[in-house]
Design a protein around this motif. Structure first.
Motif, short mmCIF file in Angstrom:
data_model
loop_
_atom_site.label_atom_id
_atom_site.label_comp_id
_atom_site.label_asym_id
_atom_site.label_seq_id
_atom_site.Cartn_x
_atom_site.Cartn_y
_atom_site.Cartn_z
N MET A 1 7.81 75.83 44.23
CA MET A 1 9.09 75.79 43.55
C MET A 1 9.42 74.33 43.25
O MET A 1 9.31 73.49 44.13
CB MET A 1 10.14 76.42 44.44
N GLU A 2 9.82 74.05 42.07
CA GLU A 2 10.09 72.68 41.65
C GLU A 2 11.52 72.26 41.96
O GLU A 2 12.37 73.07 42.28
CB GLU A 2 9.81 72.53 40.16
N PHE A 3 11.77 70.96 41.83
CA PHE A 3 13.05 70.35 42.15
C PHE A 3 14.23 71.06 41.51
O PHE A 3 15.20 71.37 42.18
CB PHE A 3 13.00 68.87 41.72
N GLU A 4 14.17 71.33 40.21
CA GLU A 4 15.30 71.96 39.53
C GLU A 4 15.56 73.38 40.05
O GLU A 4 16.70 73.81 40.11
CB GLU A 4 15.07 72.01 38.01
N ASP A 5 14.53 74.07 40.42
CA ASP A 5 14.69 75.45 40.89
C ASP A 5 15.46 75.55 42.20
O ASP A 5 16.16 76.53 42.42
CB ASP A 5 13.33 76.11 41.06
N ILE A 6 15.33 74.58 43.08
CA ILE A 6 15.98 74.66 44.39
C ILE A 6 17.50 74.73 44.23
O ILE A 6 18.20 75.31 45.04
CB ILE A 6 15.55 73.49 45.31
N LYS A 7 18.01 74.18 43.15
CA LYS A 7 19.46 74.19 42.91
C LYS A 7 20.00 75.60 42.67
O LYS A 7 21.20 75.82 42.74
CB LYS A 7 19.82 73.27 41.75
N ASN A 8 19.12 76.54 42.40
CA ASN A 8 19.54 77.94 42.29
C ASN A 8 19.86 78.55 43.64
O ASN A 8 20.51 79.60 43.72
CB ASN A 8 18.45 78.78 41.62
N TYR A 9 19.38 77.92 44.72
CA TYR A 9 19.49 78.52 46.05
C TYR A 9 20.40 77.77 47.00
O TYR A 9 20.74 78.32 48.06
CB TYR A 9 18.09 78.65 46.68
N ILE A 10 20.76 76.53 46.69
CA ILE A 10 21.67 75.79 47.56
C ILE A 10 22.80 75.21 46.72
O ILE A 10 22.61 74.86 45.56
CB ILE A 10 20.95 74.68 48.36
N PRO A 11 24.00 75.10 47.31
CA PRO A 11 25.13 74.58 46.54
C PRO A 11 25.18 73.05 46.47
O PRO A 11 25.90 72.50 45.66
CB PRO A 11 26.35 75.13 47.30
N GLN A 12 24.44 72.36 47.31
CA GLN A 12 24.49 70.90 47.35
C GLN A 12 23.90 70.29 46.08
O GLN A 12 22.99 70.84 45.48
CB GLN A 12 23.73 70.35 48.57
N ARG A 13 24.42 69.13 45.73
CA ARG A 13 23.96 68.38 44.56
C ARG A 13 23.84 66.90 44.93
O ARG A 13 24.34 66.47 45.97
CB ARG A 13 24.94 68.54 43.38
N GLU A 14 23.20 66.13 44.04
CA GLU A 14 23.10 64.70 44.27
C GLU A 14 24.51 64.12 44.43
O GLU A 14 25.43 64.63 43.81
CB GLU A 14 22.40 64.02 43.08
N PRO A 15 24.70 63.15 45.26
CA PRO A 15 23.69 62.37 45.98
C PRO A 15 23.36 62.92 47.37
O PRO A 15 22.68 62.27 48.14
CB PRO A 15 24.34 60.99 46.11
N ILE A 16 23.82 64.12 47.68
CA ILE A 16 23.60 64.69 49.02
C ILE A 16 22.52 65.77 49.01
O ILE A 16 22.31 66.44 50.00
CB ILE A 16 24.93 65.26 49.59
N LEU A 17 21.82 65.96 47.94
CA LEU A 17 20.76 66.96 47.88
C LEU A 17 19.60 66.52 48.78
O LEU A 17 19.03 65.44 48.57
CB LEU A 17 20.28 67.14 46.44
N MET A 18 19.28 67.33 49.80
CA MET A 18 18.30 66.94 50.81
C MET A 18 17.11 67.90 50.90
O MET A 18 16.35 67.86 51.87
CB MET A 18 18.99 66.85 52.18
N VAL A 19 16.94 68.75 49.90
CA VAL A 19 15.78 69.65 49.80
C VAL A 19 15.37 69.66 48.34
O VAL A 19 16.22 69.77 47.47
CB VAL A 19 16.14 71.09 50.25
N ASP A 20 14.07 69.51 48.07
CA ASP A 20 13.65 69.59 46.66
C ASP A 20 12.52 70.57 46.41
O ASP A 20 12.12 70.78 45.27
CB ASP A 20 13.35 68.22 46.06
N ARG A 21 12.02 71.22 47.46
CA ARG A 21 10.97 72.22 47.29
C ARG A 21 11.12 73.34 48.31
O ARG A 21 11.55 73.13 49.42
CB ARG A 21 9.59 71.60 47.50
N LEU A 22 10.73 74.51 47.88
CA LEU A 22 10.65 75.66 48.76
C LEU A 22 9.17 76.00 48.86
O LEU A 22 8.58 76.49 47.90
CB LEU A 22 11.45 76.82 48.16
N HIS A 23 8.54 75.67 49.99
CA HIS A 23 7.10 75.87 50.14
C HIS A 23 6.74 77.31 50.50
O HIS A 23 5.75 77.84 50.03
CB HIS A 23 6.53 74.93 51.22
N ASP A 24 7.55 77.92 51.38
CA ASP A 24 7.21 79.25 51.88
C ASP A 24 8.49 79.90 52.39
O ASP A 24 9.35 79.21 52.95
CB ASP A 24 6.19 79.13 53.01
N ILE A 25 8.59 81.20 52.21
CA ILE A 25 9.76 81.91 52.71
C ILE A 25 9.40 83.36 52.99
O ILE A 25 8.62 83.97 52.25
CB ILE A 25 10.95 81.82 51.73
N ASP A 26 9.92 83.88 54.09
CA ASP A 26 9.84 85.31 54.39
C ASP A 26 11.08 85.67 55.20
O ASP A 26 11.96 84.83 55.38
CB ASP A 26 8.53 85.68 55.10
#
Length: 138
Positions: free
Chosen positions: A1-26
């Motif tokens: 999952m790319e940087f822009e996609d993670i914003k669909n799953y978390i409400p945080q935005r720059e400058p406090i965005l602290m996740v940019d990829r979702l590697h694995d989920i179950d």
């Protein structure tokens, strides 16, 4: 999952965005990634990220878990979460600009809207932080 996609799953935005990829989920866990940049809110003038940045990364990784499953169930926006308690936080070392954090969140007990999660953060094979949190998702 790319940087822009993670914003669909978390409400945080720059400058406090602290996740940019979702590697694995179950259903039981999520693994996220985050490359530390020089302009990060938690990075000091020497290029080292503060312990508070590690805690925020762990909390946002848990948020990505909640947001992913909320979206899968039809939610329009990711839920907002709040840290209720931090227990047993260990910072073995602070990371530096350019390093990639890989954080694994394991979902524990959920009761009354509060979920207990365990988080571990690595740089490569080196564990740099771990903790347990109680998180309230609204």
């Amino acid at each position: 999952m790319e940087f822009e996609d993670i914003k669909n799953y978390i409400p945080q935005r720059e400058p406090i965005l602290m996740v940019d990829r979702l590697h694995d989920i179950d259903e039981a866990k999520v693994v996220t990634g985050f490359v530390i940049r020089e302009d990060n809110f938690f990075v000091d003038k020497d290029g080292m990220m503060a312990e508070a940045g590690l805690l925020e990364n762990i909390a946002q990784s848990a948020s990505a878990y909640a947001g992913y499953f909320a979206k899968a169930k039809g939610a329009e926006n990711p839920p907002v979460g709040y840290i209720g308690e931090i227990k047993k936080f260990h910072c073995y070392r602070c990371p530096y600009v350019g390093e990639e954090l890989q954080t694994t969140i394991v979902k524990g007990t959920e009761l009354g809207g509060v979920t207990i999660v365990t988080g571990e953060t690595y740089v490569g094979d080196e564990k740099i932080a771990d903790t347990q949190m109680k998180i309230f998702i609204s």
